[in-house]
Design a protein around this motif. Structure first.
Motif, PDB file in Angstrom:
ATOM      1  N   ALA A  83       0.840  -1.210   0.000  1.00 42.23           N
ATOM      2  CA  ALA A  83       0.000   0.000   0.000  1.00 42.23           C
ATOM      3  C   ALA A  83       0.872   1.256   0.000  1.00 42.23           C
ATOM      4  O   ALA A  83       0.582   2.223  -0.727  1.00 42.23           O
ATOM      5  N   MET A  84       1.947   1.263   0.801  1.00 44.68           N
ATOM      6  CA  MET A  84       2.860   2.403   0.833  1.00 44.68           C
ATOM      7  C   MET A  84       3.446   2.648  -0.555  1.00 44.68           C
ATOM      8  O   MET A  84       3.522   3.784  -1.024  1.00 44.68           O
ATOM      9  N   SER A  85       3.831   1.580  -1.216  1.00 47.73           N
ATOM     10  CA  SER A  85       4.390   1.691  -2.558  1.00 47.73           C
ATOM     11  C   SER A  85       3.380   2.303  -3.524  1.00 47.73           C
ATOM     12  O   SER A  85       3.722   3.167  -4.334  1.00 47.73           O
ATOM     13  N   GLY A  86       2.135   1.854  -3.435  1.00 43.41           N
ATOM     14  CA  GLY A  86       1.092   2.411  -4.291  1.00 43.41           C
ATOM     15  C   GLY A  86       0.864   3.889  -4.010  1.00 43.41           C
ATOM     16  O   GLY A  86       0.701   4.694  -4.949  1.00 43.41           O
ATOM     17  N   ILE A  87       0.859   4.267  -2.743  1.00 46.19           N
ATOM     18  CA  ILE A  87       0.684   5.674  -2.373  1.00 46.19           C
ATOM     19  C   ILE A  87       1.834   6.517  -2.914  1.00 46.19           C
ATOM     20  O   ILE A  87       1.618   7.606  -3.458  1.00 46.19           O
ATOM     21  N   ILE A  88       3.047   6.014  -2.794  1.00 41.01           N
ATOM     22  CA  ILE A  88       4.210   6.746  -3.308  1.00 41.01           C
ATOM     23  C   ILE A  88       4.092   6.928  -4.818  1.00 41.01           C
ATOM     24  O   ILE A  88       4.336   8.018  -5.343  1.00 41.01           O
ATOM     25  N   GLU A  89       3.703   5.886  -5.526  1.00 42.99           N
ATOM     26  CA  GLU A  89       3.572   6.000  -6.986  1.00 42.99           C
ATOM     27  C   GLU A  89       2.493   7.006  -7.368  1.00 42.99           C
ATOM     28  O   GLU A  89       2.678   7.791  -8.306  1.00 42.99           O
ATOM     29  N   LEU A  90       1.384   7.012  -6.649  1.00 44.83           N
ATOM     30  CA  LEU A  90       0.322   7.995  -6.925  1.00 44.83           C
ATOM     31  C   LEU A  90       0.799   9.416  -6.625  1.00 44.83           C
ATOM     32  O   LEU A  90       0.544  10.345  -7.406  1.00 44.83           O
ATOM     33  N   LEU A  91       1.504   9.588  -5.506  1.00 43.56           N
ATOM     34  CA  LEU A  91       2.033  10.911  -5.166  1.00 43.56           C
ATOM     35  C   LEU A  91       3.056  11.373  -6.203  1.00 43.56           C
ATOM     36  O   LEU A  91       3.084  12.553  -6.569  1.00 43.56           O
TER      37      LEU A  91
END
Length: 130
Positions: A83-91
């Motif tokens: 989830a952290m990885s997905g959030i970073i990619e979206l940011l």
């Protein structure tokens, strides 16, 4: 706040590595290197960075606990990092003004590294039990 101090005290190397991932994820540029010519080097870096970070988390967890709580490990050492990885990619895609870009393949590479870390962590735990 107490929870954060607890994490920092119990998992200092993991917290450091996770903070480093966040910092490196938003640095606007990287210098060119001879490795830029290697195909998919960016994806290999993602696999190694996330795999290494979360292998460290598994090792710190195994050292601190006699018997693992697999539900907690699934949540904190696999699901939350993905989830952290997905959030970073979206940011990176929507909040960096074009200096960084989010990619689905980066998320896949990060998830691969996290999954490899889980496999390595389970193997380390199995060997430590012997």
């Amino acid at each position: 706040m107490h929870f954060l101090f607890h994490l920092l005290r119990k998992y200092p190397f993991s917290v450091f590595c996770i903070a480093l991932i966040w910092i490196l994820s938003f640095v606007p540029f990287f210098p060119e290197t001879p490795l830029d010519n290697v195909e998919f080097i960016d994806k290999w870096v993602h696999i190694i960075m996330y795999g290494g970070t979360f292998t460290v988390l598994w090792i710190e967890y195994i050292r601190k606990h006699q018997s693992p709580d697999y539900e907690k490990l699934f949540f904190w050492a696999w699901l939350m990092p993905v989830a952290m990885s997905g959030i970073i990619e979206l940011l990176q895609e929507y909040c960096t003004g074009g200096t960084r870009s989010g990619e689905w393949l980066d998320l896949a590479a990060n998830s691969t590294g996290i999954t490899l870390a889980a496999v390595i962590g389970l193997l380390i735990y199995a060997l430590a039990r012997r």
